[in-house]
Scaffold this motif. Structure first.
Motif, PDB file in Angstrom:
ATOM      1  N   LEU A  69     -34.240 -21.043 -19.256  1.00 36.20           N
ATOM      2  CA  LEU A  69     -34.450 -19.795 -18.701  1.00 36.20           C
ATOM      3  C   LEU A  69     -35.569 -19.384 -18.235  1.00 36.20           C
ATOM      4  O   LEU A  69     -36.578 -18.889 -18.569  1.00 36.20           O
ATOM      5  CB  LEU A  69     -33.409 -19.040 -18.582  1.00 36.20           C
ATOM      6  N   THR A  70     -36.254 -20.158 -16.657  1.00 35.01           N
ATOM      7  CA  THR A  70     -36.870 -19.370 -15.936  1.00 35.01           C
ATOM      8  C   THR A  70     -37.062 -18.276 -15.330  1.00 35.01           C
ATOM      9  O   THR A  70     -35.639 -17.618 -15.372  1.00 35.01           O
ATOM     10  CB  THR A  70     -37.895 -20.563 -15.102  1.00 35.01           C
ATOM     11  N   LYS A  71     -37.757 -17.326 -14.726  1.00 32.40           N
ATOM     12  CA  LYS A  71     -36.890 -16.826 -13.570  1.00 32.40           C
ATOM     13  C   LYS A  71     -35.865 -17.100 -12.672  1.00 32.40           C
ATOM     14  O   LYS A  71     -35.478 -16.032 -12.232  1.00 32.40           O
ATOM     15  CB  LYS A  71     -38.375 -16.139 -12.924  1.00 32.40           C
ATOM     16  N   ASP A  72     -35.982 -17.803 -11.929  1.00 34.79           N
ATOM     17  CA  ASP A  72     -35.200 -18.087 -11.310  1.00 34.79           C
ATOM     18  C   ASP A  72     -34.132 -18.480 -11.476  1.00 34.79           C
ATOM     19  O   ASP A  72     -34.078 -20.224 -12.492  1.00 34.79           O
ATOM     20  CB  ASP A  72     -35.406 -19.296 -10.144  1.00 34.79           C
ATOM     21  N   ILE A  73     -32.905 -18.052 -11.755  1.00 32.65           N
ATOM     22  CA  ILE A  73     -31.831 -19.397 -12.575  1.00 32.65           C
ATOM     23  C   ILE A  73     -30.616 -19.290 -11.322  1.00 32.65           C
ATOM     24  O   ILE A  73     -30.617 -18.608 -10.078  1.00 32.65           O
ATOM     25  CB  ILE A  73     -31.081 -18.937 -12.978  1.00 32.65           C
ATOM     26  N   VAL A  74     -29.295 -20.108 -12.333  1.00 31.52           N
ATOM     27  CA  VAL A  74     -27.844 -20.140 -11.185  1.00 31.52           C
ATOM     28  C   VAL A  74     -27.639 -19.930 -11.846  1.00 31.52           C
ATOM     29  O   VAL A  74     -26.329 -20.534 -12.421  1.00 31.52           O
ATOM     30  CB  VAL A  74     -28.494 -21.862 -10.819  1.00 31.52           C
ATOM     31  N   GLN A 125     -19.276 -26.630 -34.311  1.00 22.69           N
ATOM     32  CA  GLN A 125     -19.543 -25.786 -33.767  1.00 22.69           C
ATOM     33  C   GLN A 125     -19.809 -24.495 -34.328  1.00 22.69           C
ATOM     34  O   GLN A 125     -20.023 -23.457 -34.065  1.00 22.69           O
ATOM     35  CB  GLN A 125     -18.052 -25.444 -35.170  1.00 22.69           C
ATOM     36  N   ARG A 126     -21.240 -25.433 -35.313  1.00 19.84           N
ATOM     37  CA  ARG A 126     -22.198 -24.500 -35.533  1.00 19.84           C
ATOM     38  C   ARG A 126     -22.929 -24.332 -33.922  1.00 19.84           C
ATOM     39  O   ARG A 126     -23.537 -23.322 -33.402  1.00 19.84           O
ATOM     40  CB  ARG A 126     -23.397 -25.268 -35.805  1.00 19.84           C
ATOM     41  N   LEU A 127     -23.324 -25.286 -32.686  1.00 13.18           N
ATOM     42  CA  LEU A 127     -23.690 -25.375 -31.394  1.00 13.18           C
ATOM     43  C   LEU A 127     -23.023 -24.386 -30.750  1.00 13.18           C
ATOM     44  O   LEU A 127     -23.486 -23.165 -30.099  1.00 13.18           O
ATOM     45  CB  LEU A 127     -24.103 -26.617 -30.997  1.00 13.18           C
ATOM     46  N   ILE A 128     -21.582 -24.647 -30.701  1.00 13.17           N
ATOM     47  CA  ILE A 128     -21.000 -23.419 -29.786  1.00 13.17           C
ATOM     48  C   ILE A 128     -20.881 -22.176 -30.107  1.00 13.17           C
ATOM     49  O   ILE A 128     -21.023 -20.937 -29.785  1.00 13.17           O
ATOM     50  CB  ILE A 128     -19.688 -24.137 -29.207  1.00 13.17           C
ATOM     51  N   ARG A 150     -23.859 -28.533 -24.555  1.00 17.09           N
ATOM     52  CA  ARG A 150     -24.309 -29.000 -24.713  1.00 17.09           C
ATOM     53  C   ARG A 150     -25.455 -29.914 -23.328  1.00 17.09           C
ATOM     54  O   ARG A 150     -26.566 -30.867 -23.689  1.00 17.09           O
ATOM     55  CB  ARG A 150     -23.943 -30.946 -24.827  1.00 17.09           C
ATOM     56  N   SER A 151     -25.123 -29.635 -21.988  1.00 25.68           N
ATOM     57  CA  SER A 151     -25.707 -30.317 -21.348  1.00 25.68           C
ATOM     58  C   SER A 151     -27.219 -29.068 -20.534  1.00 25.68           C
ATOM     59  O   SER A 151     -27.744 -29.472 -20.019  1.00 25.68           O
ATOM     60  CB  SER A 151     -25.208 -30.490 -19.876  1.00 25.68           C
ATOM     61  N   ARG A 152     -27.649 -28.286 -21.868  1.00 30.03           N
ATOM     62  CA  ARG A 152     -28.758 -27.221 -21.824  1.00 30.03           C
ATOM     63  C   ARG A 152     -28.571 -26.553 -20.827  1.00 30.03           C
ATOM     64  O   ARG A 152     -29.676 -25.605 -20.200  1.00 30.03           O
ATOM     65  CB  ARG A 152     -29.860 -28.042 -22.065  1.00 30.03           C
ATOM     66  N   CYS A 153     -27.294 -26.036 -20.831  1.00 23.48           N
ATOM     67  CA  CYS A 153     -27.152 -24.687 -19.914  1.00 23.48           C
ATOM     68  C   CYS A 153     -26.469 -23.291 -20.811  1.00 23.48           C
ATOM     69  O   CYS A 153     -26.031 -23.714 -22.244  1.00 23.48           O
ATOM     70  CB  CYS A 153     -26.369 -24.586 -18.611  1.00 23.48           C
ATOM     71  N   LEU A 154     -25.886 -22.643 -20.434  1.00 25.54           N
ATOM     72  CA  LEU A 154     -25.429 -21.512 -21.098  1.00 25.54           C
ATOM     73  C   LEU A 154     -24.071 -21.490 -20.143  1.00 25.54           C
ATOM     74  O   LEU A 154     -24.104 -21.311 -19.312  1.00 25.54           O
ATOM     75  CB  LEU A 154     -25.922 -21.020 -21.182  1.00 25.54           C
ATOM     76  N   LEU A 155     -22.843 -21.304 -20.839  1.00 21.16           N
ATOM     77  CA  LEU A 155     -21.655 -20.771 -21.059  1.00 21.16           C
ATOM     78  C   LEU A 155     -21.316 -19.014 -20.745  1.00 21.16           C
ATOM     79  O   LEU A 155     -21.756 -18.864 -21.543  1.00 21.16           O
ATOM     80  CB  LEU A 155     -19.991 -21.634 -21.220  1.00 21.16           C
ATOM     81  N   TRP A 193     -27.620 -21.865 -15.718  1.00 20.72           N
ATOM     82  CA  TRP A 193     -28.826 -22.795 -15.339  1.00 20.72           C
ATOM     83  C   TRP A 193     -29.877 -22.466 -14.855  1.00 20.72           C
ATOM     84  O   TRP A 193     -30.023 -21.245 -14.213  1.00 20.72           O
ATOM     85  CB  TRP A 193     -28.430 -24.259 -14.311  1.00 20.72           C
ATOM     86  N   ASP A 194     -31.044 -22.368 -15.075  1.00 20.08           N
ATOM     87  CA  ASP A 194     -32.416 -22.660 -14.396  1.00 20.08           C
ATOM     88  C   ASP A 194     -32.412 -23.490 -13.725  1.00 20.08           C
ATOM     89  O   ASP A 194     -31.434 -24.337 -12.880  1.00 20.08           O
ATOM     90  CB  ASP A 194     -34.384 -23.408 -15.600  1.00 20.08           C
ATOM     91  N   ALA A 195     -33.040 -23.061 -12.161  1.00 13.16           N
ATOM     92  CA  ALA A 195     -33.008 -22.953 -10.945  1.00 13.16           C
ATOM     93  C   ALA A 195     -33.666 -24.627 -10.663  1.00 13.16           C
ATOM     94  O   ALA A 195     -32.808 -25.841 -10.252  1.00 13.16           O
ATOM     95  CB  ALA A 195     -33.442 -22.670 -10.110  1.00 13.16           C
ATOM     96  N   ASP A 196     -34.205 -24.729 -11.505  1.00 15.64           N
ATOM     97  CA  ASP A 196     -35.003 -26.040 -11.630  1.00 15.64           C
ATOM     98  C   ASP A 196     -34.365 -27.589 -11.923  1.00 15.64           C
ATOM     99  O   ASP A 196     -34.101 -27.950 -11.668  1.00 15.64           O
ATOM    100  CB  ASP A 196     -36.151 -26.321 -11.840  1.00 15.64           C
TER     101      ASP A 196
END
Length: 148
Positions: free
Chosen positions: A103-108, A73-76, A40-45, A119-122
């Motif tokens: 996600l852009t080129k720079d990720i974390v 359930q739908r989201l995850i 939900r925080s707009r990152c990937l797990l 995460w996207d780095a920014d």
């Protein structure tokens, strides 16, 4: 246990190289079979498949008649994607997942115990700044008495 923050780059195909310090553990614990889903925080797990399976089972066992549970359930589960590390330790992040997390080129890649956050780095930098900008009275009661 996965811990630490690693700055990485996505290649033009949407792949990133798993840091060497995690590769052997992922190969031995799950043969490089992973599950990527959204948060939900707009990152990937990113979960090793054996760690993901009880989570998926628990989510699917909840009543889908409750709208909030069904939405979760739908989201995850609905966005979960099976992936496998390739022979050189890269993971392909599907385009819809990259778009969801912006996600852009720079990720974390952030170790979170049994899983990773991607995460996207920014965006990651913004999340960290926000985490540093809380007041003492904003600390959740669950952390009362907790000390580092």
């Amino acid at each position: 246990m996965f811990r630490g923050v690693t700055q990485l780059c996505l290649d033009s195909k949407g792949r990133f190289a798993v840091p060497a310090k995690y590769r052997d553990e992922l190969l031995s614990s799950c043969n490089g079979n992973l599950v990527i889903t959204v948060d939900r925080s707009r990152c990937l797990l990113i979960y090793p498949q054996p760690a993901w399976e009880p989570i998926e089972k628990k989510l699917n066992s909840l009543s889908s008649f409750k709208p909030q549970i069904r939405s979760l359930q739908r989201l995850i589960v609905g966005n979960a994607c099976d992936v496998e590390m390739d022979s050189v330790g890269r993971i392909l992040v599907a385009s819809p997942l990259r778009q969801f997390a912006e996600l852009t080129k720079d990720i974390v890649l952030v170790g979170q115990g049994e899983k990773f956050e991607l995460w996207d780095a920014d965006k990651w930098n913004q999340v960290i700044e926000a985490a540093l900008d809380f007041k003492d009275d904003d600390i959740p009661s669950e952390l009362d008495g907790f000390s580092l």
